[in-house]
Write a protein that holds these residues in place. Structure first.
Motif, short mmCIF file in Angstrom:
data_model
loop_
_atom_site.label_atom_id
_atom_site.label_comp_id
_atom_site.label_asym_id
_atom_site.label_seq_id
_atom_site.Cartn_x
_atom_site.Cartn_y
_atom_site.Cartn_z
N CYS A 69 116.60 44.05 9.07
CA CYS A 69 117.46 45.13 9.60
C CYS A 69 118.89 44.70 9.01
CB CYS A 69 117.54 45.08 11.07
SG CYS A 69 115.83 45.64 11.64
N THR A 70 119.60 45.68 8.49
CA THR A 70 120.96 45.75 8.02
C THR A 70 121.81 46.91 8.43
OG1 THR A 70 120.40 46.74 5.92
CG2 THR A 70 120.17 44.56 5.76
N GLU A 71 123.19 46.59 8.41
CA GLU A 71 124.04 47.55 8.91
C GLU A 71 125.15 47.82 7.74
OE1 GLU A 71 127.07 47.26 12.58
OE2 GLU A 71 125.16 46.14 12.89
N SER A 72 125.20 49.01 7.45
CA SER A 72 126.13 49.55 6.36
C SER A 72 126.88 50.72 6.97
CB SER A 72 125.31 50.00 4.96
OG SER A 72 124.57 51.10 5.12
N GLY A 73 127.96 50.46 7.31
CA GLY A 73 128.90 51.41 7.94
C GLY A 73 128.25 52.05 9.40
N ASP A 74 127.91 53.04 9.41
CA ASP A 74 127.46 53.72 10.52
C ASP A 74 125.89 53.69 10.78
OD1 ASP A 74 129.88 53.66 12.17
OD2 ASP A 74 130.21 55.68 11.54
N ILE A 75 125.28 53.02 9.78
CA ILE A 75 123.88 53.28 9.62
C ILE A 75 123.05 51.96 9.72
CG2 ILE A 75 122.06 54.06 8.00
CD1 ILE A 75 123.81 56.42 8.58
#
Length: 109
Positions: A69-75
C-alpha cells in the motif's frame, strides 16, 4: 467400444483439468482485485498499515499473497499479488496475478 472409451478417457480428463485451471485463473484475478479494493478502502480510513492487513483478511492462506500500500497525495493505492495456482491454490507455478485499487483518504473534520 470399450477400447474407444479407454482411449478417450485421458482426453476427457485433460479437458476437465484445463477447464478447472481456467476457472482458478479467473477466480485468482477476481480475488486479487477484491482484496485490493478492500485494502484501499481500509487504508483510506486507517492508513497504510491497516491497508496491508485488510488485504490479508480477504485472501486465504493457501494463496501466496503479497500486498503493498502506498500513499500519493490524497490517494491510497493498494497492489495485491497472488501466484497463479496449478490445479489447487496451494500449488503455484510462480506466475504473478496482480490486482490494483485506489481510494481517496477520508478527511478528519
Amino acid at each position: 467400444m470399450a477400447i474407444e472409451f479407454v482411449g478417450t478417457v485421458p482426453l476427457i480428463l485433460l479437458l476437465v483439468a484445463a477447464v478447472w485451471e481456467c476457472v482458478l485463473i479467473g477466480y485468482a484475478f477476481s480475488l486479487a482485485g477484491n482484496a485490493a479494493d478492500e485494502a484501499a478502502r481500509a487504508g483510506a480510513v486507517g492508513g497504510t498499515a491497516v491497508c496491508e492487513a485488510a488485504a490479508g483478511r480477504h485472501v486465504g492462506g493457501a494463496w501466496a499473497m503479497s500486498a503493498q500500500c502506498t500513499e500519493s497525495g490524497d490517494i491510497i493505492r493498494a497492489t495485491v499479488r497472488l501466484n497463479l495456482p496449478l490445479l489447487h491454490p496451494g500449488i503455484d507455478i510462480g506466475v504473478p496475478i496482480e490486482g490494483q485499487a485506489g481510494s481517496p483518504k477520508e478527511r478528519e473534520d
